[in-house]
Design a protein around this motif. Structure first.
Motif, short mmCIF file in Angstrom:
data_model
loop_
_atom_site.label_atom_id
_atom_site.label_comp_id
_atom_site.label_asym_id
_atom_site.label_seq_id
_atom_site.Cartn_x
_atom_site.Cartn_y
_atom_site.Cartn_z
N UNK A 360 0.70 -1.20 -0.01
CA UNK A 360 -0.50 -0.17 0.23
C UNK A 360 0.97 1.34 -0.44
N UNK A 361 0.73 1.87 -0.67
CA UNK A 361 1.55 2.90 -0.77
C UNK A 361 0.23 4.65 -0.37
N UNK A 362 -1.32 4.22 -1.15
CA UNK A 362 -2.66 4.86 -0.57
C UNK A 362 -3.82 4.80 -1.43
N UNK A 363 -4.74 5.54 -0.24
CA UNK A 363 -5.90 4.64 -0.82
C UNK A 363 -6.78 5.78 -0.50
N UNK A 364 -7.92 5.89 -1.75
CA UNK A 364 -9.09 7.01 -1.55
C UNK A 364 -10.09 6.14 -1.17
N UNK A 365 -11.29 7.66 -0.55
CA UNK A 365 -12.45 6.57 -1.44
C UNK A 365 -13.74 7.61 -2.66
N UNK A 366 -14.18 7.45 -3.10
CA UNK A 366 -14.89 7.70 -4.08
C UNK A 366 -15.86 8.28 -4.16
N UNK A 367 -16.12 9.64 -3.53
CA UNK A 367 -17.15 10.70 -3.83
C UNK A 367 -18.97 9.83 -4.07
N UNK A 368 -20.14 9.99 -3.15
CA UNK A 368 -20.67 9.31 -4.09
C UNK A 368 -21.16 7.79 -4.21
N UNK A 369 -19.94 6.87 -3.53
CA UNK A 369 -20.09 5.46 -4.21
C UNK A 369 -19.55 4.79 -2.56
N UNK A 370 -19.54 3.08 -2.44
CA UNK A 370 -19.03 2.57 -0.89
C UNK A 370 -17.32 2.25 -1.58
N UNK A 371 -16.84 2.75 -2.69
CA UNK A 371 -15.89 1.88 -3.00
C UNK A 371 -14.41 2.55 -2.90
N UNK A 372 -13.11 1.71 -2.72
CA UNK A 372 -12.16 2.76 -2.62
C UNK A 372 -11.20 1.88 -3.50
N UNK A 373 -10.37 2.68 -3.56
CA UNK A 373 -9.07 2.79 -4.74
C UNK A 373 -7.97 2.23 -3.09
N UNK A 374 -6.75 1.98 -4.12
CA UNK A 374 -6.10 1.63 -3.42
C UNK A 374 -4.45 1.24 -4.70
N UNK A 375 -3.35 2.53 -3.88
CA UNK A 375 -2.47 2.35 -5.44
C UNK A 375 -1.37 1.63 -4.91
#
Length: 392
Positions: A360-375
């Motif tokens: 894991x370097x970075x994670x973000x939430x997604x406005x208007x969604x329950x999703x997450x991104x991890x890079x």
């Protein structure tokens, strides 16, 4: 989580636990741009908090995190941010040879990741903030701004304490931008915390209270007169532990805020998110000679208090942020070990959840969604960049 939405936080890296070197070229970049990448909040209105169910997880499967192919064969992705389900960005490096790297920006269009651009030469991005598709900031050894067509370098202000290295960046309102990191006089161990703000034309150095040597790894702005930055104050001597550092801007000056550490252990903060002026979370880790574990604090408008975390090995937290369903996530890890926690509102504690199978370097939430991104980079293979998506 990295630049996410307001009320979400960004992930960061700690100097002494910085990311694995990307061959000799990227290792050199890491020397100038270390830190903990963490969730940074964005500045829109936070979504209403929902009731987060207890997830001791592994009631969620690891395959809830789905790999999304990226157009980079070798390199590292250091930060990711999203505007909505169809618009997200990631920045990092492509390894072109053993001695050459190329900084680049990727874009998610709702179906796939493509390379949108390369960043100016000499740019080593460590954090990312997206206000709109034509208003994007990256920071690291310097800073650059994307106007929808091109990147423009925006030199950081000089600091009498040394060369400025930014590990976190956040945006607020229509024009506010803040970056946090450290000024390095020569040796990383002699770094001092550093914060700068954008005045519309140039970066301005902020006067900070004298807290000694240390660094800042996360920053979040609720308003132009309400900004929080977190990190660590280095140990004064071999017999003293490193302690968490929290600074607050009230529109007039920066002040140090008392933050509890862990007795006898080196403790630091890597990411911060603001859900409301009296509901702020900061996460990091604590370590001693024989153990380490996650560490979390909460601000209730009056004081910072520690929050219970599970005893997860190598559970250093890099980011914190709130998803669209109101659930609060903290994600991080050490090396090839990743960890994900969710806040259990009923029991008032952090519970372990299925973690992304990526360094894991970075994670973000997604406005208007329950999703997450991890890079970050894949656990297997030779410096293979990877972005995974949590769909719930």
């Amino acid at each position: 989580m990295t630049q996410s939405t307001p009320g979400d936080g960004a992930m960061t890296r700690r100097t002494r636990h910085r990311r694995a070197a990307l061959a000799s070229a990227v290792a050199a970049a890491a020397l100038v741009a270390a830190g903990l990448i963490g969730f940074q909040a964005w500045g829109e209105e936070p979504v209403a908090a929902g009731s987060a169910s207890a997830v001791t997880d592994k009631d969620r499967r690891a395959d809830d995190w789905q790999r999304t192919p990226v157009p980079v064969e070798k390199g590292d992705l250091t930060a990711v941010a999203a505007l909505d389900e169809r618009q997200a960005w990631a920045v990092g490096y492509r390894l072109k040879s053993d001695t050459e790297v190329e900084a680049l920006a990727l874009r998610w269009d709702g179906e796939s990741w493509t390379q949108e651009s390369t960043l100016p030469n000499g740019n080593f991005p460590q954090s990312l903030a997206v206000r709109s598709a034509d208003d994007i900031w990256v920071a690291g050894t310097g800073s650059s701004h994307w106007d929808g067509e091109k990147w423009t370098d925006r030199a950081l202000a000089t600091d009498p304490a040394g060369r400025v290295m930014s590990d976190a960046i956040t945006v607020s309102g229509d024009a506010g931008v803040w970056t946090a990191g450290r000024a390095v006089p020569g040796s990383i161990k002699d770094s001092v915390p550093a914060i700068q703000s954008w005045d519309g034309d140039s970066w301005q150095r902020q006067e900070l209270p004298d807290v000694g040597k240390g660094e800042l790894s996360g920053i979040v702005a609720l308003a132009e007169d309400d900004v929080w930055a977190v990190g660590a104050t280095y140990a004064a001597d071999a017999d003293s532990p490193q302690t968490p550092l929290v600074l607050h801007w009230d529109g007039t000056s920066w002040k140090k805020s008392d933050a509890p550490g862990v007795d006898g252990k080196t403790t630091w903060l890597g990411g911060v998110t603001a859900l409301a002026p009296d509901d702020i979370w900061a996460v990091g880790g604590s370590a001693s000679a024989d153990s380490d574990r996650p560490y979390a604090l909460h601000w209730d408008g009056k004081a910072w208090k520690s929050a219970p975390t599970p005893d997860v090995a190598d559970g250093r937290l890099r980011t914190v942020g709130r998803a669209g369903d109101g659930s609060l996530w903290a994600i991080g890890g050490k090396g090839a070990v990743s960890v994900a926690l969710r806040w259990n509102r009923e029991e008032k504690r952090w519970d372990e959840a299925a973690a992304p199978e990526v360094v894991v370097r970075s994670t973000t939430t997604v406005p208007g969604s329950n999703a997450l991104w991890t890079a970050g980079i894949a656990r297997r293979g030779d410096l293979v960049p990877e972005i995974v998506r949590f769909t719930g």
